[in-house]
Design a protein around this motif. Structure first.
Motif, PDB file in Angstrom:
ATOM      1  N   MET A 153       0.890  -1.334   0.150  1.00 13.97           N
ATOM      2  CA  MET A 153      -0.071   0.023   0.074  1.00 13.97           C
ATOM      3  C   MET A 153       0.869   1.226  -0.053  1.00 13.97           C
ATOM      4  N   ASP A 154       2.232   1.251  -0.055  1.00 12.44           N
ATOM      5  CA  ASP A 154       3.012   2.316  -0.242  1.00 12.44           C
ATOM      6  C   ASP A 154       3.161   2.785  -1.651  1.00 12.44           C
ATOM      7  N   PHE A 155       2.319   3.845  -1.877  1.00 11.77           N
ATOM      8  CA  PHE A 155       2.292   4.871  -3.142  1.00 11.77           C
ATOM      9  C   PHE A 155       2.831   6.062  -2.676  1.00 11.77           C
ATOM     10  N   HIS A 156       3.500   6.227  -1.701  1.00 18.19           N
ATOM     11  CA  HIS A 156       4.299   7.567  -1.361  1.00 18.19           C
ATOM     12  C   HIS A 156       5.862   7.348  -1.932  1.00 18.19           C
ATOM     13  N   ALA A 157       6.645   6.623  -1.507  1.00 16.44           N
ATOM     14  CA  ALA A 157       8.030   6.384  -1.948  1.00 16.44           C
ATOM     15  C   ALA A 157       8.006   6.016  -3.462  1.00 16.44           C
ATOM     16  N   PRO A 158       7.466   4.965  -3.845  1.00 12.06           N
ATOM     17  CA  PRO A 158       7.616   4.946  -5.455  1.00 12.06           C
ATOM     18  C   PRO A 158       7.112   6.053  -6.174  1.00 12.06           C
ATOM     19  N   TYR A 159       5.875   6.586  -5.852  1.00 10.61           N
ATOM     20  CA  TYR A 159       5.722   7.705  -6.624  1.00 10.61           C
ATOM     21  C   TYR A 159       6.787   8.923  -6.748  1.00 10.61           C
ATOM     22  N   ILE A 160       7.254   9.447  -5.549  1.00  7.20           N
ATOM     23  CA  ILE A 160       8.260  10.528  -5.531  1.00  7.20           C
ATOM     24  C   ILE A 160       9.420   9.952  -6.103  1.00  7.20           C
ATOM     25  N   ARG A 161       9.801   8.804  -6.044  1.00  7.99           N
ATOM     26  CA  ARG A 161      11.072   8.321  -6.759  1.00  7.99           C
ATOM     27  C   ARG A 161      10.971   8.434  -8.241  1.00  7.99           C
ATOM     28  N   GLY A 162       9.746   8.049  -8.488  1.00  5.77           N
ATOM     29  CA  GLY A 162       9.367   7.879 -10.062  1.00  5.77           C
ATOM     30  C   GLY A 162       9.432   9.432 -10.785  1.00  5.77           C
ATOM     31  N   VAL A 163       8.437  10.110 -10.115  1.00 11.29           N
ATOM     32  CA  VAL A 163       8.279  11.496 -10.656  1.00 11.29           C
ATOM     33  C   VAL A 163       9.428  12.440 -10.529  1.00 11.29           C
ATOM     34  N   LEU A 164      10.484  12.323  -9.437  1.00  8.99           N
ATOM     35  CA  LEU A 164      11.545  13.162  -9.765  1.00  8.99           C
ATOM     36  C   LEU A 164      12.600  12.582 -10.446  1.00  8.99           C
ATOM     37  N   GLY A 165      12.694  11.209 -10.750  1.00 15.20           N
ATOM     38  CA  GLY A 165      13.609  10.840 -11.662  1.00 15.20           C
ATOM     39  C   GLY A 165      12.975  11.064 -13.224  1.00 15.20           C
ATOM     40  N   TRP A 166      11.898  11.303 -13.112  1.00 16.24           N
ATOM     41  CA  TRP A 166      11.206  11.681 -14.506  1.00 16.24           C
ATOM     42  C   TRP A 166      11.928  12.971 -15.082  1.00 16.24           C
ATOM     43  N   ILE A 167      12.205  13.738 -13.855  1.00 13.97           N
ATOM     44  CA  ILE A 167      12.575  15.146 -14.447  1.00 13.97           C
ATOM     45  C   ILE A 167      14.132  15.457 -14.187  1.00 13.97           C
ATOM     46  N   GLY A 168      14.702  14.141 -13.770  1.00 12.18           N
ATOM     47  CA  GLY A 168      16.247  14.267 -13.985  1.00 12.18           C
ATOM     48  C   GLY A 168      16.587  13.975 -12.721  1.00 12.18           C
ATOM     49  N   ILE A 169      15.962  13.872 -11.427  1.00 13.50           N
ATOM     50  CA  ILE A 169      16.611  13.805  -9.919  1.00 13.50           C
ATOM     51  C   ILE A 169      16.725  12.214  -9.633  1.00 13.50           C
ATOM     52  N   ALA A 170      17.480  11.689 -10.055  1.00 15.18           N
ATOM     53  CA  ALA A 170      17.861  10.287  -9.630  1.00 15.18           C
ATOM     54  C   ALA A 170      18.328   9.945  -8.349  1.00 15.18           C
ATOM     55  N   ASP A 171      19.006  10.860  -7.562  1.00 16.28           N
ATOM     56  CA  ASP A 171      19.443  10.624  -6.484  1.00 16.28           C
ATOM     57  C   ASP A 171      18.546  11.108  -5.300  1.00 16.28           C
ATOM     58  N   VAL A 172      17.762  10.187  -5.006  1.00 20.45           N
ATOM     59  CA  VAL A 172      16.575  10.428  -4.054  1.00 20.45           C
ATOM     60  C   VAL A 172      16.809   9.569  -2.561  1.00 20.45           C
ATOM     61  N   GLU A 173      17.069  10.008  -1.540  1.00 18.09           N
ATOM     62  CA  GLU A 173      16.846   9.444  -0.449  1.00 18.09           C
ATOM     63  C   GLU A 173      15.769   9.679   0.502  1.00 18.09           C
ATOM     64  N   ILE A 174      15.143   8.716   1.039  1.00 19.16           N
ATOM     65  CA  ILE A 174      14.025   8.575   2.039  1.00 19.16           C
ATOM     66  C   ILE A 174      14.357   8.288   3.349  1.00 19.16           C
ATOM     67  N   ILE A 175      14.294   9.327   4.349  1.00 16.16           N
ATOM     68  CA  ILE A 175      14.388   8.992   5.715  1.00 16.16           C
ATOM     69  C   ILE A 175      12.955   8.862   6.267  1.00 16.16           C
ATOM     70  N   ALA A 176      12.360   7.981   7.001  1.00 18.25           N
ATOM     71  CA  ALA A 176      11.200   7.752   7.392  1.00 18.25           C
ATOM     72  C   ALA A 176      11.119   7.230   8.773  1.00 18.25           C
ATOM     73  N   VAL A 177       9.956   7.903   9.293  1.00 15.81           N
ATOM     74  CA  VAL A 177       9.583   7.522  10.648  1.00 15.81           C
ATOM     75  C   VAL A 177       8.013   7.271  10.791  1.00 15.81           C
ATOM     76  N   ASN A 178       7.747   6.391  11.700  1.00 18.68           N
ATOM     77  CA  ASN A 178       6.319   6.076  11.761  1.00 18.68           C
ATOM     78  C   ASN A 178       5.897   5.726  13.273  1.00 18.68           C
ATOM     79  N   GLY A 179       4.477   6.029  13.391  1.00 17.47           N
ATOM     80  CA  GLY A 179       4.091   5.790  14.724  1.00 17.47           C
ATOM     81  C   GLY A 179       2.834   6.643  15.025  1.00 17.47           C
ATOM     82  N   PHE A 180       1.938   6.493  16.004  1.00 12.01           N
ATOM     83  CA  PHE A 180       0.803   7.281  16.165  1.00 12.01           C
ATOM     84  C   PHE A 180       0.856   7.984  17.810  1.00 12.01           C
ATOM     85  N   ALA A 181       1.451   7.369  18.566  1.00  8.22           N
ATOM     86  CA  ALA A 181       1.712   7.701  19.744  1.00  8.22           C
ATOM     87  C   ALA A 181       2.590   8.832  19.774  1.00  8.22           C
TER      88      ALA A 181
END
Length: 207
Positions: A153-181
């Motif tokens: 269900m992760d349509f976030h990271a693939p989308y960002i990597r894909g669309v930035l790559g499309w305009i030439g920004i191929a070096d994409v790093e994702i730093i993620a955190v998660n949690g509700f509390a």
């Protein structure tokens, strides 16, 4: 001198984990680059225009249909594209909303992905025109999308990597955190500090 473009998109204010992460990244980067400059844009406050008939006519024509409205639509895009062109590093605070990106961030993407301006079709197919830049995405979500149960269900990271790559920004790093509390998020943000320090160092010419 190095230049960083800092973008936030969370609808939350002080309670936003992605804003905390992106602010920490910029703080570390400034420490490593005392002569560097930063441009800041808050997409939750300065909401980009949505793609409109005027924008479509301005980009795709016909030329005889151009008028003051089409010119204004393209000028708005040019301001955002110019910010990317001026940057060596993009720091993007992008929380996950409903498995994807916030609507304001999608609107920003739609304004900067422009045929003939940030990408083009050449003899060998599509080519991004904004090469040589690094993007760091600071992402927050309720669930851990590295977990195989949630990963489909992760349509976030693939989308960002894909669309930035499309305009030439191929070096994409994702730093993620998660949690509700709050305590979960606080711990995750503290833990992300090491990744942020390492990434900001790698993104610093002087490092």
């Amino acid at each position: 001198m190095p230049h960083l473009l800092h973008i936030d998109s969370s609808a939350r204010g002080e309670g936003s984990a992605s804003r905390r992460l992106s602010a920490e990244y910029v703080r570390v980067w400034r420490d490593r680059n005392p002569h560097g400059t930063v441009t800041y844009r808050d997409l939750a406050v300065d909401i980009p225009d949505f793609v409109s008939p005027e924008w479509i006519t301005g980009v795709f024509g016909p030329a005889e249909a151009a008028n003051a409205d089409t010119k204004a639509a393209l000028e708005a895009s040019e301001r955002l594209i110019g910010e990317i062109e001026s940057a060596d590093v993009l720091v993007l605070g992008v929380p996950m909303y409903n498995f994807g990106v916030p609507a304001t961030f999608k609107a920003w993407i739609d304004q900067v992905v422009m045929a003939g301006r940030t990408f083009a079709f050449g003899e060998y197919g599509p080519e991004g025109l904004l090469k040589g830049k690094k993007a760091v995405v600071l992402r927050s979500s309720g669930s851990d999308f590295d977990n195989p149960a949630f990963a489909p269900m992760d349509f976030h990271a693939p989308y960002i990597r894909g669309v930035l790559g499309w305009i030439g920004i191929a070096d994409v790093e994702i730093i993620a955190v998660n949690g509700f509390a709050a305590e979960q998020i606080d711990a995750a943000v503290r833990e992300a500090g090491n990744a942020i320090a390492a990434s900001a160092g790698a993104a610093s010419p002087a490092a």
